[in-house]
Enzyme design. Sequence first.
Site, mmCIF file in Angstrom:
data_model
loop_
_atom_site.group_PDB
_atom_site.id
_atom_site.type_symbol
_atom_site.label_atom_id
_atom_site.label_comp_id
_atom_site.label_asym_id
_atom_site.label_seq_id
_atom_site.Cartn_x
_atom_site.Cartn_y
_atom_site.Cartn_z
ATOM 1 N N GLY A 25 0.783 -1.230 0.000
ATOM 2 C CA GLY A 25 0.000 0.000 0.000
ATOM 3 C C GLY A 25 0.811 1.273 0.000
ATOM 4 O O GLY A 25 0.242 2.360 -0.129
ATOM 5 N N HIS A 139 13.535 15.410 -0.694
ATOM 6 C CA HIS A 139 12.952 15.848 0.581
ATOM 7 C C HIS A 139 13.842 15.561 1.792
ATOM 8 O O HIS A 139 13.648 16.181 2.844
ATOM 9 C CB HIS A 139 11.601 15.174 0.805
ATOM 10 C CG HIS A 139 10.523 15.628 -0.134
ATOM 11 N ND1 HIS A 139 10.199 16.951 -0.308
ATOM 12 C CD2 HIS A 139 9.701 14.929 -0.951
ATOM 13 C CE1 HIS A 139 9.218 17.055 -1.190
ATOM 14 N NE2 HIS A 139 8.901 15.845 -1.611
ATOM 15 N N ASP A 172 13.820 21.959 -10.418
ATOM 16 C CA ASP A 172 12.954 20.911 -9.874
ATOM 17 C C ASP A 172 11.567 21.055 -10.492
ATOM 18 O O ASP A 172 10.913 22.095 -10.319
ATOM 19 C CB ASP A 172 12.896 21.056 -8.348
ATOM 20 C CG ASP A 172 12.233 19.866 -7.666
ATOM 21 O OD1 ASP A 172 11.220 19.374 -8.184
ATOM 22 O OD2 ASP A 172 12.727 19.457 -6.594
ATOM 23 N N HIS A 176 5.930 18.418 -5.877
ATOM 24 C CA HIS A 176 6.233 18.837 -4.510
ATOM 25 C C HIS A 176 7.456 19.757 -4.493
ATOM 26 O O HIS A 176 8.367 19.615 -5.316
ATOM 27 C CB HIS A 176 6.490 17.637 -3.615
ATOM 28 C CG HIS A 176 5.341 16.676 -3.524
ATOM 29 N ND1 HIS A 176 5.254 15.558 -4.322
ATOM 30 C CD2 HIS A 176 4.239 16.680 -2.745
ATOM 31 C CE1 HIS A 176 4.140 14.896 -4.034
ATOM 32 N NE2 HIS A 176 3.502 15.557 -3.086
ATOM 33 N N ARG A 268 -1.134 9.423 -8.397
ATOM 34 C CA ARG A 268 -1.847 9.087 -7.165
ATOM 35 C C ARG A 268 -1.795 10.211 -6.141
ATOM 36 O O ARG A 268 -2.733 10.406 -5.373
ATOM 37 C CB ARG A 268 -1.260 7.814 -6.533
ATOM 38 C CG ARG A 268 -1.563 6.548 -7.282
ATOM 39 C CD ARG A 268 -0.896 5.354 -6.615
ATOM 40 N NE ARG A 268 -1.390 5.149 -5.250
ATOM 41 C CZ ARG A 268 -0.915 4.214 -4.423
ATOM 42 N NH1 ARG A 268 0.065 3.418 -4.822
ATOM 43 N NH2 ARG A 268 -1.419 4.084 -3.211
#
Length: 593
Positions: A25, A139, A172, A176, A268
């Site tokens: 998941g 990140h 980038d 995000h 997603r």
Amino acid sequence: MTSDAKKRINYFYDEKIAEYFHGSGHPMKPMRVKMTHSLVMAYGLYKKMEIFRARPGTVEELTQFHTDEYIDFLRKVTPNNADDHLKEQVKFSVGDDCPVFDGLLEYCQITAGGSLEGAARLNYGLCDIALNWAGGLHHAKKAEASGFCYVNDIVIAILELLRHHPRVLYIDIDVHHGDGVEEAFYTTDRVMTLSFHNYGDFFPGTGDIHDIGYGKGKYHAVNVPLREGIDDITYKTIFEPIVTHVIEWYQPSVIVLQCGADSLSGDRLGTFNLTTKGHGDCVRFVKKFNIPMLVLGGGGYTIRNVSRCWAYETAVVVDKEVPIELPHTEFYEYYGPEYKLHCPPSNMENMNSADYLETIKLKIYEHLDRSRHTPSVQIQDVPQNRFVVDDYDEDQEDPDSRKTRNVSCVKRSWDKRIVPDNEYEESDDEEMEENGSSSRKSRIPYVRTYRYKLLYDQSSKNRHKNNNINPLDTTITPANIVDQMEIDNIPGPKVVRDAEMTEATNSVTEVAALAPDSMEDGDNDNSNNNNNTTASSITSAAMTSATNNELPSSTTADTSTIPAPISISSPNEAPLTTTVTLDQENNHFPETE
């Protein structure tokens, strides 16, 4: 810079990346890199690239940015003992979005290895563009996992690039914000970060247009906050003029491009409405500036779209037109029902008005106009193959004092004069089947490009070996060479003078024969990660004996296994191109002798 038709493309891929599993998941699927590679091979794009399997990043390389304590935690934590490290999991933000799984550190080392090798080969002029789709994990912080990212391979690769390049531009296009990279270089003008991202009630919540850097790095962080639903045409109107303005203003000598595919339509976790073609147009546009470029992956959680996007962008990089119909691969059924290369956009509403985008552009231009043009770096004309440094004793006992070593003046013409230790070796590669998928007889051995050698590499490891100390012990590991706030003091590589160059050339054969990661079967490539002390001992012994042109007495190497001396070209000769020479008539990689 060479023309587009003559660009040298290096492509890094390690099939082991697909063996790691974040959990049932979990959105992050390393399998997407293998799916991308299968399309790259089936389309025949390998014929226009050199394909390498990068040596995984070492602990010393990872701790150039990350703390020793954090990397040590990633090494020792497993799903079986995670309950014994709950306090450290909270401290390092590991557990929810960034779960513990088997082989966690090895996974991080593989993703970072390709980015480091790409940076090293760019530094020494061995390629014009390097691709590592397993990298781009933007990140991760200095001592904190974030957003499915544990180790920030981008920051580590940029640190490698800074040893040869005065200015690095990071772009980038992930949905995000690239917060980890921006934070690492927020106070320096040696690196400029430019991020196009969704901003608002969206992870990680940073990247406002007013976040512009601090101190010496003021106006060197550029953020383009976008709203949901942006499409190809709208994205182009904001991307191209801003990138053009930044490149003209900053004049970078190398570009790092993060191509997160979660900005595609239907992702997603994404909120943008870009198609594969629109995403690839960004790569095509940056490539037109003819600046050396490191191209990395990033986010992307609808894996059938991610693999199609990155395969298409690989075709863009090698300047080859590929058919829209997907070739047959082992993952062919994933791409139904259309089985096409490009994913269509959805009917989601574009919340980015023309007035809003124009306001963003004008604000960014205003910020840049307030700052001086192109930051200076201390570079002066000095005799070739020489650079001046402060007094420095490599055998000094205080490792912390090594951080104070500053380059006073550098002439970049000596970069290609440095002789690498076993720069690279030929490798066994895959034979292409008729349907385009690949069958591998054995793992491709690592390519070992020269990476910057840490200042304390030999003396520190010898002390650890003699005292039976684990180099990962945070109580004794030397302080990080490159501190987050000391980017401007990154030392350059050690100069190899004429006498040393001859001596090093003669000793390449012996060192190569004893390299700890040059194994015949290739199935235990990461075993030396668990034996750092032993590997360091062998390597140190080899280096000591190689100076006298003899094998270490403590080893029993069969002379028949010693390879022929590696040919090292001078700066006036053609670049080395012996690795992965393709037999295009038979569509397979030749066997190594």
